[in-house]
Design an enzyme around this catalytic site. Structure first.
Site, PDB file in Angstrom:
ATOM      1  N   ASP A   1      14.895  -4.318   0.720  1.00  0.00           N
ATOM      2  CA  ASP A   1      14.052  -4.221   1.914  1.00  0.00           C
ATOM      3  C   ASP A   1      12.777  -5.039   1.714  1.00  0.00           C
ATOM      4  O   ASP A   1      11.915  -4.677   0.923  1.00  0.00           O
ATOM      5  CB  ASP A   1      13.704  -2.755   2.170  1.00  0.00           C
ATOM      6  CG  ASP A   1      12.911  -2.537   3.455  1.00  0.00           C
ATOM      7  OD1 ASP A   1      12.486  -3.536   4.064  1.00  0.00           O
ATOM      8  OD2 ASP A   1      12.714  -1.370   3.834  1.00  0.00           O
TER       9      ASP A   1
ATOM     10  N   HIS B   1       9.575  -3.346   4.928  1.00  0.00           N
ATOM     11  CA  HIS B   1       8.711  -2.180   4.767  1.00  0.00           C
ATOM     12  C   HIS B   1       7.898  -2.290   3.479  1.00  0.00           C
ATOM     13  O   HIS B   1       8.226  -3.057   2.578  1.00  0.00           O
ATOM     14  CB  HIS B   1       9.543  -0.895   4.766  1.00  0.00           C
ATOM     15  CG  HIS B   1      10.222  -0.628   6.067  1.00  0.00           C
ATOM     16  ND1 HIS B   1      11.502  -1.070   6.357  1.00  0.00           N
ATOM     17  CD2 HIS B   1       9.804   0.026   7.183  1.00  0.00           C
ATOM     18  CE1 HIS B   1      11.845  -0.700   7.582  1.00  0.00           C
ATOM     19  NE2 HIS B   1      10.828  -0.035   8.106  1.00  0.00           N
TER      20      HIS B   1
ATOM     21  N   SER C   1       8.950   1.925  12.692  1.00  0.00           N
ATOM     22  CA  SER C   1       8.862   2.509  11.347  1.00  0.00           C
ATOM     23  C   SER C   1       7.633   2.026  10.584  1.00  0.00           C
ATOM     24  O   SER C   1       7.146   2.723   9.687  1.00  0.00           O
ATOM     25  CB  SER C   1      10.128   2.181  10.547  1.00  0.00           C
ATOM     26  OG  SER C   1      10.342   0.779  10.512  1.00  0.00           O
TER      27      SER C   1
END
Length: 409
Positions: free
Chosen positions: A388, A391, A160
């Site tokens: 998170d 990311h 990702s």
């Protein structure tokens, strides 16, 4: 004959005058002789000294090559005194011209990475530009990059974080395209975390920017017969992903892998390693990662035409989870972050790439990301109840990766 008194006096005067005249002549000659003699002695001394030097001290020979080498050496020393240009050794500086795009105006920026649209109030994280110590990253010129990519194929392969860089590149490039409808996903797909292939075409410039999801780069296999019950899947470390043949015919090929190589996404959910068809239940993650990277390196050496394809491998990106696995996004970048500055994954990547027989560029982004505890998604993602710290927000850190990537072009 007897002389008178006046005559005697005159005779004496004449004698004295003659004596004085003779004296002047004699001493004048002596002085002139002394001067001439002194000059001769000086000349003779100089000649003797020259003969001595010529005989015992060899004459200097001017070597033009040596002069050039000396100048080159001085130039190198001057350069070394300033330091070599390492694009990945530097700091983040405030730049009011940033960000380079608006994620809300880019249809390919994933909603979960658009932190401003998801309610983040502090905009300071958008204003930082990466500045190497001894040089500069080339300023992003969208028109120039679009022309350089004309007729090309850019491929990202990885997890990702690779998809985030892919999205960043598309948003950066769309700023230079007048007709936004000329940029589209080739299969009409929307951005998804699970889809294995996404390809965006810039039809006005005849190039594509593609993403292939391959979180381990190597093949995920089935469970062998008579395997322990805890084994739910296998990672075949000596076989590259089955979709790898689709990566080959590209002009720019960018790899990454790392965030799935942890216990939570392997052993704890039944994922174990396999080599030569045999389970390796006791193999450590780092040993498995090294084998997988060598499998990837062998594939590049044997399958990719590096005369055409420029290959990059981006190192592990720093995350900022605490030891208790909590995520706290800061207001500004860290001044110094020793904890995140190094990575065993990055060390393996650099070592494997350095030992390859074909040219591959390591994008060592680990240090630059380690400062940016302010740039993570945090609570401004798809699910605010699940913070998170892995990311990055868009715009943000992945834009700097792409600016460096473009500078190689």
């Amino acid at each position: 004959m007897k002389l008178g008194g006046d005559q005697v006096v005159n005779r004496i005067r004449a004698l004295v005058a003659n004596w004085v005249h003779c004296k002047r002549l004699i001493f004048g000659s002596i002085n002139r002789f002394n001067v001439i003699t002194s000059c001769l002695y000086i000349v003779l001394a100089v000649i003797c000294w020259y003969v001595y030097l010529y005989e015992f001290v060899p004459p200097a020979i001017v070597d033009e090559t040596a002069i050039v080498d000396s100048i080159d050496s001085l130039s190198k020393e001057a350069k070394d005194s300033k330091g070599v240009c390492d694009l990945y050794d530097g700091s983040w500086v405030v730049d009011e011209t940033y960000p380079l795009y608006n994620a809300s105006q880019c249809p390919f920026a994933e909603k979960g990475f658009n932190c401003l649209a998801n309610g983040r109030k502090n905009k300071g994280y958008l204003k930082w530009r990466w500045k190497p110590k001894n040089c500069d990253v080339s300023r992003f010129n969208v028109g120039e990059v679009l022309e350089k990519l004309r007729g090309k194929r850019v491929v990202f392969v990885g997890d990702s974080l690779s998809r985030t860089q892919w999205e960043s590149m598309i948003c950066l490039l769309m700023n230079g395209v007048e007709d936004k409808t000329s940029v589209y996903e080739v299969n009409g797909n929307t951005i998804s975390k699970k889809i294995r292939y996404l390809g965006v075409r810039f039809s006005s410039y005849n190039f594509t920017v593609e993403f292939y999801r391959s979180v381990f780069l190597v093949q995920i296999g089935s469970v062998p017969k008579r395997a322990p019950k805890r084994v739910k899947s296998t990672i075949k470390l000596d076989e590259l992903d089955s979709i790898s043949s689709k990566w080959i015919d590209s002009d720019i090929l960018v790899f990454n892998t790392g965030h799935w190589w942890n216990r939570g996404k392997l052993f704890e959910i039944g994922g174990y390693f396999k080599v030569n068809g045999r389970l390796k239940l006791g193999m450590s993650i780092m040993d498995a990662y090294r084998i997988a990277l060598n499998t990837w390196a062998s594939w590049v050496e044997n399958k990719v035409n590096t005369n055409r394809t420029r290959v990059f491998f981006r190192t592990f990106e720093g995350s900022h989870w605490s030891k208790s696995h909590t995520c706290k996004v800061t207001q500004k970048p860290l001044v110094r972050s020793k904890r995140e500055y190094t990575s065993h994954f990055s060390d393996i990547i650099k070592k494997v790439v350095n030992n390859m027989s074909v040219p591959v560029t390591t994008m060592h982004v680990t240090p630059m990301g380690s400062y940016r505890s302010d740039a993570h998604v945090g609570i401004w993602g798809d699910n605010p109840t699940v913070p998170d710290c892995s990311h990055w927000c868009l715009p943000g850190v992945p834009d700097a990766w792409n600016e460096i990537l473009f500078s190689y072009l």
